[in-house]
Design a protein around this motif. Structure first.
Motif, PDB file in Angstrom:
ATOM      1  N   MET A   1      85.218 -47.074 -42.978  1.00  0.00           N
ATOM      2  CA  MET A   1      85.269 -48.244 -42.097  1.00  0.00           C
ATOM      3  C   MET A   1      86.571 -49.035 -42.289  1.00  0.00           C
ATOM      4  SD  MET A   1      82.790 -48.022 -40.084  1.00  0.00           S
ATOM      5  CE  MET A   1      82.249 -46.311 -40.190  1.00  0.00           C
ATOM      6  N   ALA A   2      87.096 -49.030 -43.534  1.00  0.00           N
ATOM      7  CA  ALA A   2      88.373 -49.713 -43.773  1.00  0.00           C
ATOM      8  C   ALA A   2      89.484 -49.025 -42.988  1.00  0.00           C
ATOM      9  CB  ALA A   2      88.697 -49.713 -45.269  1.00  0.00           C
TER      10      ALA A   2
ATOM     11  N   HIS B   1      81.349 -44.925 -47.019  1.00  0.00           N
ATOM     12  CA  HIS B   1      81.220 -45.679 -45.778  1.00  0.00           C
ATOM     13  C   HIS B   1      82.270 -46.800 -45.736  1.00  0.00           C
ATOM     14  CE1 HIS B   1      79.152 -47.542 -42.329  1.00  0.00           C
ATOM     15  NE2 HIS B   1      79.409 -48.694 -42.917  1.00  0.00           N
ATOM     16  N   ALA B   2      82.380 -47.532 -46.834  1.00  0.00           N
ATOM     17  CA  ALA B   2      83.346 -48.646 -46.876  1.00  0.00           C
ATOM     18  C   ALA B   2      84.769 -48.133 -46.669  1.00  0.00           C
ATOM     19  CB  ALA B   2      83.223 -49.395 -48.207  1.00  0.00           C
TER      20      ALA B   2
ATOM     21  N   VAL C   1      91.712 -50.145 -35.441  1.00  0.00           N
ATOM     22  CA  VAL C   1      91.258 -51.093 -34.407  1.00  0.00           C
ATOM     23  C   VAL C   1      92.127 -52.343 -34.410  1.00  0.00           C
ATOM     24  CG1 VAL C   1      89.338 -52.558 -33.664  1.00  0.00           C
ATOM     25  CG2 VAL C   1      88.886 -50.208 -34.406  1.00  0.00           C
ATOM     26  N   ASP C   2      92.428 -52.855 -35.599  1.00  0.00           N
ATOM     27  CA  ASP C   2      93.255 -54.071 -35.687  1.00  0.00           C
ATOM     28  C   ASP C   2      94.641 -53.845 -35.074  1.00  0.00           C
ATOM     29  OD1 ASP C   2      91.200 -55.420 -36.867  1.00  0.00           O
ATOM     30  OD2 ASP C   2      92.040 -55.425 -38.894  1.00  0.00           O
TER      31      ASP C   2
ATOM     32  N   LYS D   1      89.034 -47.306 -40.246  1.00  0.00           N
ATOM     33  CA  LYS D   1      88.764 -47.592 -38.832  1.00  0.00           C
ATOM     34  C   LYS D   1      89.242 -48.998 -38.471  1.00  0.00           C
ATOM     35  CE  LYS D   1      85.263 -46.778 -35.371  1.00  0.00           C
ATOM     36  NZ  LYS D   1      84.113 -45.956 -35.041  1.00  0.00           N
ATOM     37  N   LYS D   2      89.009 -49.932 -39.367  1.00  0.00           N
ATOM     38  CA  LYS D   2      89.423 -51.323 -39.127  1.00  0.00           C
ATOM     39  C   LYS D   2      90.946 -51.415 -38.960  1.00  0.00           C
ATOM     40  CE  LYS D   2      89.358 -55.896 -41.357  1.00  0.00           C
ATOM     41  NZ  LYS D   2      89.545 -56.661 -40.111  1.00  0.00           N
TER      42      LYS D   2
ATOM     43  N   GLN E   1      82.202 -53.569 -43.414  1.00  0.00           N
ATOM     44  CA  GLN E   1      82.404 -52.512 -44.408  1.00  0.00           C
ATOM     45  C   GLN E   1      81.373 -52.581 -45.531  1.00  0.00           C
ATOM     46  OE1 GLN E   1      86.599 -52.423 -45.552  1.00  0.00           O
ATOM     47  NE2 GLN E   1      87.156 -53.195 -43.538  1.00  0.00           N
TER      48      GLN E   1
ATOM     49  N   PHE F   1      92.708 -52.343 -21.449  1.00  0.00           N
ATOM     50  CA  PHE F   1      93.088 -52.462 -22.859  1.00  0.00           C
ATOM     51  C   PHE F   1      94.144 -51.413 -23.224  1.00  0.00           C
ATOM     52  CE2 PHE F   1      92.060 -51.725 -27.464  1.00  0.00           C
ATOM     53  CZ  PHE F   1      92.422 -52.984 -27.929  1.00  0.00           C
TER      54      PHE F   1
ATOM     55  N   THR G   1      80.664 -52.706 -37.589  1.00  0.00           N
ATOM     56  CA  THR G   1      80.464 -52.195 -38.941  1.00  0.00           C
ATOM     57  C   THR G   1      81.794 -51.980 -39.666  1.00  0.00           C
ATOM     58  OG1 THR G   1      79.188 -50.594 -40.198  1.00  0.00           O
ATOM     59  CG2 THR G   1      80.272 -49.776 -38.207  1.00  0.00           C
ATOM     60  N   TRP G   2      82.889 -51.758 -38.897  1.00  0.00           N
ATOM     61  CA  TRP G   2      84.174 -51.612 -39.577  1.00  0.00           C
ATOM     62  C   TRP G   2      84.757 -52.973 -39.983  1.00  0.00           C
ATOM     63  CZ3 TRP G   2      83.532 -49.989 -34.476  1.00  0.00           C
ATOM     64  CH2 TRP G   2      84.114 -50.803 -33.500  1.00  0.00           C
TER      65      TRP G   2
ATOM     66  N   ARG H   1      77.658 -51.438 -46.069  1.00  0.00           N
ATOM     67  CA  ARG H   1      76.590 -50.668 -45.456  1.00  0.00           C
ATOM     68  C   ARG H   1      75.212 -51.272 -45.740  1.00  0.00           C
ATOM     69  NH1 ARG H   1      73.859 -46.244 -47.190  1.00  0.00           N
ATOM     70  NH2 ARG H   1      73.019 -44.875 -45.549  1.00  0.00           N
TER      71      ARG H   1
ATOM     72  N   ASP I   1      63.523 -43.238 -19.027  1.00  0.00           N
ATOM     73  CA  ASP I   1      63.293 -42.954 -17.603  1.00  0.00           C
ATOM     74  C   ASP I   1      64.607 -42.846 -16.835  1.00  0.00           C
ATOM     75  OD1 ASP I   1      60.306 -43.253 -17.404  1.00  0.00           O
ATOM     76  OD2 ASP I   1      60.820 -45.206 -18.266  1.00  0.00           O
ATOM     77  N   THR I   2      65.520 -43.763 -17.114  1.00  0.00           N
ATOM     78  CA  THR I   2      66.782 -43.840 -16.373  1.00  0.00           C
ATOM     79  C   THR I   2      67.905 -43.951 -17.391  1.00  0.00           C
ATOM     80  OG1 THR I   2      65.759 -44.890 -14.443  1.00  0.00           O
ATOM     81  CG2 THR I   2      68.124 -45.233 -14.725  1.00  0.00           C
ATOM     82  N   VAL I   3      68.854 -43.037 -17.299  1.00  0.00           N
ATOM     83  CA  VAL I   3      69.964 -43.004 -18.254  1.00  0.00           C
ATOM     84  C   VAL I   3      71.270 -42.947 -17.473  1.00  0.00           C
ATOM     85  CG1 VAL I   3      71.046 -41.756 -20.167  1.00  0.00           C
ATOM     86  CG2 VAL I   3      68.541 -41.765 -19.933  1.00  0.00           C
ATOM     87  N   THR I   4      72.178 -43.857 -17.800  1.00  0.00           N
ATOM     88  CA  THR I   4      73.497 -43.855 -17.172  1.00  0.00           C
ATOM     89  C   THR I   4      74.557 -43.693 -18.250  1.00  0.00           C
ATOM     90  OG1 THR I   4      72.669 -45.449 -15.542  1.00  0.00           O
ATOM     91  CG2 THR I   4      75.038 -45.092 -15.597  1.00  0.00           C
TER      92      THR I   4
ATOM     93  N   VAL J   1      72.638 -39.741 -15.535  1.00  0.00           N
ATOM     94  CA  VAL J   1      72.115 -38.692 -16.402  1.00  0.00           C
ATOM     95  C   VAL J   1      70.694 -38.369 -15.946  1.00  0.00           C
ATOM     96  CG1 VAL J   1      71.560 -38.040 -18.777  1.00  0.00           C
ATOM     97  CG2 VAL J   1      73.575 -39.449 -18.302  1.00  0.00           C
ATOM     98  N   LYS J   2      69.891 -39.418 -15.737  1.00  0.00           N
ATOM     99  CA  LYS J   2      68.598 -39.255 -15.055  1.00  0.00           C
ATOM    100  C   LYS J   2      68.181 -40.590 -14.465  1.00  0.00           C
ATOM    101  CE  LYS J   2      65.989 -38.692 -19.325  1.00  0.00           C
ATOM    102  NZ  LYS J   2      64.654 -38.407 -19.885  1.00  0.00           N
TER     103      LYS J   2
ATOM    104  N   LEU K   1      77.587 -43.012 -51.186  1.00  0.00           N
ATOM    105  CA  LEU K   1      77.518 -43.105 -49.735  1.00  0.00           C
ATOM    106  C   LEU K   1      78.077 -44.435 -49.266  1.00  0.00           C
ATOM    107  CD1 LEU K   1      76.455 -41.697 -47.156  1.00  0.00           C
ATOM    108  CD2 LEU K   1      74.249 -42.787 -47.588  1.00  0.00           C
ATOM    109  N   ASN K   2      77.677 -45.500 -49.959  1.00  0.00           N
ATOM    110  CA  ASN K   2      78.167 -46.825 -49.587  1.00  0.00           C
ATOM    111  C   ASN K   2      79.691 -46.918 -49.734  1.00  0.00           C
ATOM    112  OD1 ASN K   2      75.659 -47.658 -48.922  1.00  0.00           O
ATOM    113  ND2 ASN K   2      75.311 -48.893 -50.777  1.00  0.00           N
TER     114      ASN K   2
ATOM    115  N   LYS L   1      95.377 -51.768 -32.667  1.00  0.00           N
ATOM    116  CA  LYS L   1      95.233 -51.705 -31.208  1.00  0.00           C
ATOM    117  C   LYS L   1      95.099 -53.108 -30.621  1.00  0.00           C
ATOM    118  CE  LYS L   1      93.090 -47.145 -30.637  1.00  0.00           C
ATOM    119  NZ  LYS L   1      91.830 -46.450 -30.319  1.00  0.00           N
ATOM    120  N   ILE L   2      94.316 -53.947 -31.304  1.00  0.00           N
ATOM    121  CA  ILE L   2      94.134 -55.321 -30.820  1.00  0.00           C
ATOM    122  C   ILE L   2      95.464 -56.064 -30.864  1.00  0.00           C
ATOM    123  CG2 ILE L   2      93.042 -57.545 -31.361  1.00  0.00           C
ATOM    124  CD1 ILE L   2      90.574 -55.878 -32.317  1.00  0.00           C
TER     125      ILE L   2
ATOM    126  N   MET M   1      67.392 -45.905 -50.329  1.00  0.00           N
ATOM    127  CA  MET M   1      68.233 -46.813 -51.120  1.00  0.00           C
ATOM    128  C   MET M   1      68.108 -46.565 -52.610  1.00  0.00           C
ATOM    129  SD  MET M   1      69.756 -48.645 -48.864  1.00  0.00           S
ATOM    130  CE  MET M   1      69.672 -47.093 -47.968  1.00  0.00           C
TER     131      MET M   1
END
Lengths: 204, 204
Positions: B17-18, B13-14, B24-25, B20-21, A104, A192, A100-101, A106, A180-183, B188-189, B9-10, B27-28, B1
């Motif tokens: 996310m910008a 969000h944009a 992330v970029d 965040k991008k 961008q 990384f 989603t990033w 939504r 039922d099963t969660v990990t 967890v279960k 909101l949109n 780090k990559i 909507m």
């Protein structure tokens, strides 16, 4: 193997394992219910999606039919998609156009998630499908791109022997409650973080 | 909507996310090293072996050759074995004759583990093998059926681009130390605790 203690060690090992076998056998005897399971793989560590794909291989080995819906498309050249698209009994859907990033956008992400859920709904109503994998569904639920109650209701209403696997970080508590099963795939360490790039065959 | 807040909101969000991008970029960009990785899947939860089998499928999708050595044979009719034995580029070895509490014969278990390690050593010396999966190796190391230092040395001496995946509960600390990526599959279960038996396609 040559010292005098070995026979004793072997006997003690046999005794200890005999006790363990009694306990394990009793647990297996007590577990008699047969039904389709709802699994959730969550957490920040590696292995959520790959464990789902391992289950997919396992189910195919038992002759089951499977449907995969990927709700977040990281890249278009993944090994898992190349591999499983060539297998009989697998239907593979990819929704979304990147993390989603990356997009961008939504509204476009919501539309893609809803399209993905339509494919999921069809699978969740099909008795011939043994396993449904909803890869990265937790991400779109975290962003409220789908209605959680609708998702939970559709999963609960699936055929009795059908298995469902949901993956992705930050599983919603209501989803964990219903499963039922969660990990929780807990990261102990990750290459990384030491500067190793995403390697083919490992990360994609 | 349809409510007035959606455009805001949109946009928010944009913006989020910008940001965040960007992170992330970066780090990559910083992760540039390419090499074979050593992965360990441990913990008490579900998904250790299935995540390894998912990686196997992923690697096969990239055209790699793979070798699997299963150090603990739970049952002879697993879906994963049936499925992957039919795939080109996979060599599948099963050692051991059941969980150690089934055989209760320590000498026989040790002999099986050593036979398994010979198969592993051959794979770990073969540059044409892209991925080596050592399933349940942690169990035989826990029982000291193999020499830990020999195992760590052989893994360290493998071809530079070869990936290795080790699975099983209770990974030894030295193994975790040497590994690149380590995940603790935390329960967890689990359906088994609610009386559901091991279902085909899920547990085997």
């Amino acid at each position: 193997m040559t010292d005098q203690k070995t026979p004793d060690l072997n006997q003690r090992h046999a005794n200890r394992m005999a006790r363990k076998k009694t306990i394990v056998d009793a647990k297996i005897e007590a577990a008699r219910i047969e039904r389709g399971l709802f699994l959730v793989n969550t957490g920040n560590g590696k292995g959520k999606s790959t464990a789902a794909f391992g289950l997919l291989a396992r189910a195919l080995g038992h002759g089951m039919k499977a449907v995969v819906v990927q709700f977040v498309k990281g890249r278009s050249d993944t090994g898992e998609e190349a591999f499983f698209r060539n297998q009989p009994n697998v239907t593979w859907h990819v929704m979304g156009e990147g993390f989603t990033w990356e997009t961008q956008d939504r509204d476009r992400d919501i539309a893609a998630a809803q399209q993905g859920w339509q494919a999921a709904q069809a699978a969740l109503k099909d008795e011939s499908v043994g396993v449904v994998i909803l890869d990265e569904l937790n991400i779109v639920l975290k962003y409220h791109y789908l209605d959680l109650q609708e998702v939970l209701t559709d999963i609960a209403a699936r055929p009795a022997m059908q298995h469902v696997v949901v993956t992705g970080r930050a599983a919603q508590p209501e989803l964990v409650e219903q499963a039922d099963t969660v990990t929780d795939m807990t990261m102990v360490k990750h290459a990384f973080k030491n500067g190793v790039q995403a390697m083919s065959g490992i990360e994609w």
